[in-house]
Design a protein around this motif. Structure first.
Motif, PDB file in Angstrom:
ATOM      1  N   LYS A  49       0.833  -1.206   0.000  1.00  0.00           N
ATOM      2  CA  LYS A  49       0.000   0.000   0.000  1.00  0.00           C
ATOM      3  C   LYS A  49       0.871   1.260   0.000  1.00  0.00           C
ATOM      4  O   LYS A  49       0.533   2.255  -0.655  1.00  0.00           O
ATOM      5  N   GLU A  52       2.094   1.751  -3.503  1.00  0.00           N
ATOM      6  CA  GLU A  52       1.020   2.274  -4.352  1.00  0.00           C
ATOM      7  C   GLU A  52       0.791   3.764  -4.104  1.00  0.00           C
ATOM      8  O   GLU A  52       0.678   4.554  -5.053  1.00  0.00           O
ATOM      9  N   SER A 107      -6.341   3.729   6.272  1.00  0.00           N
ATOM     10  CA  SER A 107      -6.006   2.625   5.358  1.00  0.00           C
ATOM     11  C   SER A 107      -5.321   1.471   6.072  1.00  0.00           C
ATOM     12  O   SER A 107      -5.483   0.317   5.678  1.00  0.00           O
TER      13      SER A 107
END
Length: 493
Positions: A49, A52, A107
């Protein structure tokens, strides 16, 4: 739509939160192999993550469409600073008025929440339970059984057992003949072996930098290939160039290293057909320079064909070196299992399943003892290991008819019971003194026979009530008559 600057700020914040989540994850000290793997897989997802988000942030800073520059210029050139501030405030209020009570899940918590919901709903099994085969033991061992099957079906190789294969499967110089390396089955075998090792890295060592290992191996391989020092290919790279030019077949575009093989090739149907086609195209007279050019071209094509195979071998060797501890553990585990019987393997598998269940249970259930094999409890209140159970012979039954067909487990308990109250009571009920002559006697008929024999031979001990007659207190302790009466008079009993 959020402004570019707000998107950048949000991305920076999310990356920082993910980094803190990784730190928090490492603060949890794993106690088992499965917990360690769970931690590493969670951290790996956090890192993905972060990668990304970093890519998105890089694209925003690169500003290919110029939106970020326009926004900064607009902020720098505006004359009504407060007007712009209140305009942005109005947009924020309109958003919250349109979407009231909206909450945002960080997140780093999204993955954990999703996994917990899956486990609570029972809609999906835990991911790690389906990642490994039974032979891999949650990433502790390698499972090369399917690849071993492919190996023993290759041509021109020496047949070995699975344990020897584990020791030498990466010895591409000594375990795989030159004739084997030219077959399609060998290339398929290498591809399957490489795929398995890469898959094992992803499952058992998700945080290992496999790309860095691959790049380092590639640099060394290219250098060794130019110098013809690749293990298993040193001779092969040079033998065809050193071979005599007269052993080159211009019709088939193939170089031979031995005269006998070349002579046999000339009589083959394939060569005769190719030679006929060559004569039809270029006639009987061929230029020597043209032959040498075709020979060099054939050697280059052969080298280009061999290079991917050699690269796969070097890459697999690098993988195996990184997994050296796993291979040694696998060899020890296979050797240990080969010494077990089928029943012991089944019991061991049951114990491993039980350990998995225990590791998944909550801390509140730690006091519960799961003992499906009914093993004796040790000093710590837990069942003793199965190997200790077998060592002391606790699985052997010793029945005693005198004790009312009571069964004693293990030789130690059987020998000890002859001096205990149950056997003494049984002997007293038979009217036979419980002396050392009757040690190892468990059948009533045998006890009577021996007692009669002792009496006939005059070897029976004289019965004395004060020493042989036994009494039992409230707690089950057995004393002879004299001791019992003495203790009772003193008020101890």
């Amino acid at each position: 739509m959020e402004s570019v600057l707000e998107q950048q700020r949000s991305a920076h914040e999310e990356i920082e939160r993910l980094e803190q989540a990784i730190v928090d994850q490492y603060m949890n000290q794993p106690k088992t192999q499965k917990e360690r793997l769970e931690n590493e897989h969670v951290v790996n997802k956090f890192l993905n993550k972060i990668t990304e988000k970093s890519q998105q942030l890089y694209d925003l800073y690169e500003d290919k469409d110029g939106a970020r520059k326009k926004e900064i210029d607009a902020l720098a050139t505006t004359s009504d600073t407060f007007g712009d501030f209140y305009e942005r405030l109005r947009v924020i209020k309109d958003h919250h008025r349109k979407y009231p009570n909206e909450f945002v899940v960080p997140s780093e918590l999204q993955f954990i929440i999703q996994e917990r919901q899956k486990l609570e709903d029972g809609s999906e099994e835990a991911e790690l339970d389906t990642l490994f085969s039974g032979e891999e033991g949650n990433g502790r061992f390698l499972d090369l059984n399917p690849l071993y099957t492919q190996y023993i079906n290759l041509k021109h190789i020496k047949r070995v057992d699975y344990l020897a294969y584990l020791s030498n499967f990466d010895d591409f110089k000594g375990s795989y003949p030159k004739e084997t390396k030219t077959t399609a089955d060998y290339r398929n075998y290498l591809t399957a072996l490489q795929s398995y090792l890469e898959s094992f890295f992803a499952r058992a060592k998700p945080l290992y930098n496999l790309d860095a290992l691959r790049e380092k191996s590639k640099e060394k391989f290219e250098s060794d290939w130019k110098e013809k020092k690749v293990p298993g290919w040193e001779k092969k790279l040079g033998e065809e160039e050193e071979a005599a030019p007269e052993l080159f077949c211009i019709a088939c575009q193939k170089q031979f290293s031995k005269q006998t093989v070349f002579d046999g090739h000339l009589t083959g149907k394939k060569h005769i057909k190719a030679q006929k086609q060559l004569l039809e195209q270029k006639g009987p007279n061929l230029d020597q320079a043209e032959i040498e050019k075709a020979r060099q071209k054939a050697l280059e094509e052969k080298e280009d064909k061999d290079k991917p195979v050699a690269w796969q071998e070097v890459l697999i060797s690098s993988y195996v070196d990184a997994l050296s501890s796993h291979r040694e553990d696998t060899k020890a585990n296979v050797e240990r299992k080969q010494a077990l019987t089928d029943r012991e393997r089944a019991i061991e598998q049951e114990q491993e399943d039980h350990e998995l269940v225990e590791n998944e249970s909550d801390d509140d259930d730690e006091d519960k003892i799961y003992n499906p094999l009914k093993l004796p409890l040790g000093w710590d209140g837990k069942p003793i290991p199965y190997w200790l159970y077998k060592l002391h012979g606790l699985g052997v039954e010793y029945p005693c008819e005198i004790c009312g067909d009571f069964v004693y487990m293990g030789r130690k308990a059987f020998d000890k019971h002859f001096q205990e109250w149950r056997h003494a009571h049984g002997m007293r009920a038979l009217g036979i003194p419980n002396t050392r002559h009757f040690h190892e006697i468990t059948q009533i008929d045998d006890a009577y026979t021996l007692w009669d024999k002792l009496k006939k031979k005059g070897r029976a001990d004289e019965f004395k009530a004060d020493t042989l007659e036994e009494f039992e207190d409230a707690e089950g302790n057995v004393f002879n008559k004299k001791t019992y009466e003495d203790l009772k008079r003193q008020g101890i009993l």
